[in-house]
Design a protein around this motif. Structure first.
Motif, PDB file in Angstrom:
ATOM      1  N   HIS A  65       0.841  -1.203   0.000  1.00  0.00           N
ATOM      2  CA  HIS A  65       0.000   0.000   0.000  1.00  0.00           C
ATOM      3  C   HIS A  65       0.877   1.254   0.000  1.00  0.00           C
ATOM      4  CE1 HIS A  65      -3.429  -2.599   0.919  1.00  0.00           C
ATOM      5  NE2 HIS A  65      -4.204  -1.574   0.625  1.00  0.00           N
ATOM      6  N   SER A 133      -9.864   1.254   5.090  1.00  0.00           N
ATOM      7  CA  SER A 133      -9.986   0.682   3.753  1.00  0.00           C
ATOM      8  C   SER A 133      -9.233   1.580   2.771  1.00  0.00           C
ATOM      9  CB  SER A 133     -11.466   0.632   3.353  1.00  0.00           C
ATOM     10  OG  SER A 133     -11.591   0.425   1.952  1.00  0.00           O
ATOM     11  N   ARG A 141      -8.279  10.134  -4.558  1.00  0.00           N
ATOM     12  CA  ARG A 141      -9.326  11.137  -4.844  1.00  0.00           C
ATOM     13  C   ARG A 141      -8.726  12.408  -5.448  1.00  0.00           C
ATOM     14  NH1 ARG A 141     -12.512   7.356  -5.068  1.00  0.00           N
ATOM     15  NH2 ARG A 141     -12.688   6.138  -3.174  1.00  0.00           N
ATOM     16  N   HIS A 247      -7.506  -4.870  -9.236  1.00  0.00           N
ATOM     17  CA  HIS A 247      -7.887  -4.659  -7.832  1.00  0.00           C
ATOM     18  C   HIS A 247      -9.133  -5.502  -7.510  1.00  0.00           C
ATOM     19  CE1 HIS A 247      -9.879  -1.861  -4.765  1.00  0.00           C
ATOM     20  NE2 HIS A 247      -8.797  -2.266  -4.156  1.00  0.00           N
ATOM     21  N   GLY A 266     -14.262  -1.920   4.507  1.00  0.00           N
ATOM     22  CA  GLY A 266     -14.978  -0.647   4.368  1.00  0.00           C
ATOM     23  C   GLY A 266     -16.481  -0.844   4.261  1.00  0.00           C
ATOM     24  N   SER A 268     -18.460  -1.831   1.809  1.00  0.00           N
ATOM     25  CA  SER A 268     -19.207  -1.430   0.597  1.00  0.00           C
ATOM     26  C   SER A 268     -19.811  -2.658  -0.089  1.00  0.00           C
ATOM     27  CB  SER A 268     -18.250  -0.762  -0.401  1.00  0.00           C
ATOM     28  OG  SER A 268     -17.366  -1.737  -0.924  1.00  0.00           O
ATOM     29  N   TYR A 273     -19.394  -2.117  -6.794  1.00  0.00           N
ATOM     30  CA  TYR A 273     -18.699  -0.832  -6.695  1.00  0.00           C
ATOM     31  C   TYR A 273     -17.316  -0.858  -7.355  1.00  0.00           C
ATOM     32  CZ  TYR A 273     -16.183   3.043  -4.601  1.00  0.00           C
ATOM     33  OH  TYR A 273     -15.404   4.153  -4.418  1.00  0.00           O
ATOM     34  N   ARG A 281     -16.046   4.716 -14.767  1.00  0.00           N
ATOM     35  CA  ARG A 281     -15.443   6.026 -14.512  1.00  0.00           C
ATOM     36  C   ARG A 281     -14.582   6.392 -15.718  1.00  0.00           C
ATOM     37  NH1 ARG A 281     -13.512   4.548  -9.370  1.00  0.00           N
ATOM     38  NH2 ARG A 281     -11.620   3.799 -10.350  1.00  0.00           N
TER      39      ARG A 281
HETATM   40  C1  HEM Z   1      -5.826  -7.866  -0.626  1.00  0.00           C
HETATM   41  C2  HEM Z   1      -5.815  -6.698  -1.235  1.00  0.00           C
HETATM   42  C3  HEM Z   1      -6.993  -5.794  -1.352  1.00  0.00           C
HETATM   43  C4  HEM Z   1      -8.327  -6.053  -1.179  1.00  0.00           C
HETATM   44  C5  HEM Z   1      -8.990  -7.382  -0.836  1.00  0.00           C
HETATM   45  C6  HEM Z   1      -9.034  -4.806  -1.405  1.00  0.00           C
HETATM   46  C7  HEM Z   1     -10.394  -4.641  -1.302  1.00  0.00           C
HETATM   47  C8  HEM Z   1     -11.075  -3.451  -1.461  1.00  0.00           C
HETATM   48  C9  HEM Z   1     -12.495  -3.297  -1.312  1.00  0.00           C
HETATM   49  C10 HEM Z   1     -13.463  -4.409  -1.024  1.00  0.00           C
HETATM   50  C11 HEM Z   1     -12.779  -1.977  -1.529  1.00  0.00           C
HETATM   51  C12 HEM Z   1     -14.169  -1.300  -1.470  1.00  0.00           C
HETATM   52  C13 HEM Z   1     -14.304  -0.487  -0.222  1.00  0.00           C
HETATM   53  C14 HEM Z   1     -14.532  -1.361   0.998  1.00  0.00           C
HETATM   54  O1  HEM Z   1     -15.657  -1.827   1.180  1.00  0.00           O
HETATM   55  O2  HEM Z   1     -13.564  -1.556   1.764  1.00  0.00           O
HETATM   56  C15 HEM Z   1     -11.534  -1.310  -1.833  1.00  0.00           C
HETATM   57  C16 HEM Z   1     -11.425   0.014  -2.190  1.00  0.00           C
HETATM   58  C17 HEM Z   1     -10.247   0.600  -2.545  1.00  0.00           C
HETATM   59  N1  HEM Z   1      -8.983   0.072  -2.414  1.00  0.00           N
HETATM   60 FE1  HEM Z   1      -8.545  -1.871  -2.089  1.00  0.00          FE
HETATM   61  N2  HEM Z   1      -8.129  -3.822  -1.719  1.00  0.00           N
HETATM   62  C18 HEM Z   1      -6.868  -4.381  -1.693  1.00  0.00           C
HETATM   63  C19 HEM Z   1      -5.680  -3.737  -1.936  1.00  0.00           C
HETATM   64  C20 HEM Z   1      -5.560  -2.400  -2.248  1.00  0.00           C
HETATM   65  C21 HEM Z   1      -4.316  -1.741  -2.499  1.00  0.00           C
HETATM   66  C22 HEM Z   1      -2.934  -2.372  -2.472  1.00  0.00           C
HETATM   67  C23 HEM Z   1      -4.600  -0.440  -2.731  1.00  0.00           C
HETATM   68  C24 HEM Z   1      -3.587   0.618  -3.004  1.00  0.00           C
HETATM   69  C25 HEM Z   1      -3.635   1.804  -2.400  1.00  0.00           C
HETATM   70  C26 HEM Z   1      -6.039  -0.282  -2.660  1.00  0.00           C
HETATM   71  C27 HEM Z   1      -6.721   0.883  -2.869  1.00  0.00           C
HETATM   72  C28 HEM Z   1      -8.090   0.990  -2.872  1.00  0.00           C
HETATM   73  C29 HEM Z   1      -8.786   2.183  -3.319  1.00  0.00           C
HETATM   74  C30 HEM Z   1      -8.160   3.441  -3.886  1.00  0.00           C
HETATM   75  C31 HEM Z   1     -10.141   1.931  -3.129  1.00  0.00           C
HETATM   76  C32 HEM Z   1     -11.275   2.839  -3.559  1.00  0.00           C
HETATM   77  C33 HEM Z   1     -11.578   2.481  -5.023  1.00  0.00           C
HETATM   78  C34 HEM Z   1     -12.657   3.313  -5.671  1.00  0.00           C
HETATM   79  O3  HEM Z   1     -13.188   4.235  -5.063  1.00  0.00           O
HETATM   80  O4  HEM Z   1     -12.983   3.005  -6.829  1.00  0.00           O
HETATM   81  N3  HEM Z   1      -6.589  -1.519  -2.363  1.00  0.00           N
HETATM   82  N4  HEM Z   1     -10.510  -2.235  -1.776  1.00  0.00           N
END
Ligand code: HEM
Length: 299
Positions: A65, A133, A141, A247, A266, A268, A273, A281
């Motif tokens: 991250h 999250s 953003r 992702h 988070g 969601s 989503y 987007r």
């Molecule tokens: C095992 C790895 C990961 C999983 C399972 C995962 C899962 C998720 C999920 C389910 C969400 C939706 C929000 C929520 O309900 O939490 C989310 C959002 C997001 N995550 Fe991850 N994530 C992972 C790794 C990462 C990494 C490495 C980054 C890098 C910074 C990242 C950046 C984001 C961002 C920017 C969003 C918002 C996306 C948007 O608004 O379209 N995630 N993630």
């Protein structure tokens, strides 16, 4: 430049600032040689991983991250120059190509998340991260706000805002939907904490860049070259389709590959989503003719 004239130039520089050059020369004479570790701050970097559990792979999760956030910072570094400076088209193209390189690096390395952590350990340590999250990444953003007009980030993409304040528009952003508790209009802790920390800063940025976003810069160019258009399209595709897709695949792998359909930290409705096919987007919608939008959906 010869040594003598170089010294004279340096003397001139400090004299014109009303400073005594000798003091600066003395400082230079006594200064320690620069080291790699001080310049790159390696020790500071290595002190920034603070796992909350004893699971070894949690550190991988934190580091990856952090690496991503540094890439986001590189993207923002280029975007600020693209937006605030008056650059010739050749430089604009070079910089958009850099945006492409950074995004490709993120896409090509995402397997570190998908296969680089033990499935069961991840599913145990992640519960200690709730309600944090990646959704709360402010730089993610900020990139959006620099790249495109606010109306392209609303959940209703057909809406053209008229007379609404930035605060009102912010309530309609696509990502705010993901921050509501399932089946209600109540905001989740994940969203409330994010808003408390970043909402004001993001609103002022959105106001500041109105009329100057990368999308609007492109619209203002009277005759953009084919090369620039292609580069921007490619960046849009990578950032808004390819990255969200790797992702999403990773989220599927950890949260649903055994049909367990788990809730994310988070909270969601992540399957819908995070899916770029439903989220759709786009930073530069005017570059996507009907045909290519269809191709994007088929991908
Ligand atoms: C095992 C790895 C990961 C999983 C399972 C995962 C899962 C998720 C999920 C389910 C969400 C939706 C929000 C929520 O309900 O939490 C989310 C959002 C997001 N995550 Fe991850 N994530 C992972 C790794 C990462 C990494 C490495 C980054 C890098 C910074 C990242 C950046 C984001 C961002 C920017 C969003 C918002 C996306 C948007 O608004 O379209 N995630 N993630």
């Amino acid at each position: 430049m010869e040594n003598k004239s170089l010294i004279a130039e340096i003397e001139n520089k400090y004299e014109s600032l009303g400073e005594n050059p000798e003091t600066y020369f003395k400082g230079l004479f006594h200064s320690k040689p620069l080291s790699y570790w001080d310049y790159i701050e390696v020790e500071t970097l290595n002190s920034l991983q603070k796992p909350r559990t004893t699971f070894k792979d949690e550190e991988i999760f934190i580091m990856y991250h952090q690496v991503t956030e540094l890439y986001f910072k590189m993207i923002i570094h280029e975007l600020k120059q693209l937006i605030y400076e008056d650059l010739p088209e050749k430089t604009i193209i070079n910089k958009v190509n850099r945006l492409i390189k950074y995004t490709e690096a993120l896409i090509n390395s995402f397997d570190i998340m998908k296969y680089g952590m033990d499935y069961d350990d991840y599913n145990l340590f992640r519960s200690s991260l709730t309600p944090a999250s990646g959704f709360q990444s402010a730089q993610f953003r900020i990139i959006e706000l620099y790249c495109t007009r606010i109306e392209n980030l609303l959940s209703d993409k057909t809406k053209s805002p008229s007379g609404e304040s930035m605060e009102e528009l912010f309530d309609q952003l696509y990502w705010k939907q993901a921050g509501l508790k399932k089946g209600s209009q109540e905001k989740s802790q994940t969203l409330l904490l994010f808003e408390e920390k970043y909402q004001d800063e993001l609103i002022s940025l959105a106001e500041k860049v109105q009329g100057m976003t990368l999308e609007e810069k492109l619209i203002r160019l009277s005759n953009p070259s084919e090369e620039l258009i292609r580069a921007l399209q490619h960046f849009d595709f990578l950032y808004n389709f390819k990255w969200p897709n790797v992702h999403l695949e990773t989220a599927e792998h950890y949260l649903n590959s055994r049909g367990e359909n788990q809730a994310a930290t988070g909270g969601s409705e992540w399957k819908k989503y995070l899916n770029p096919r439903t989220q759709q987007r786009r930073f530069f919608p005017s570059l996507w003719l009907e045909q290519s939008i269809e191709d994007w959906q088929k991908e």
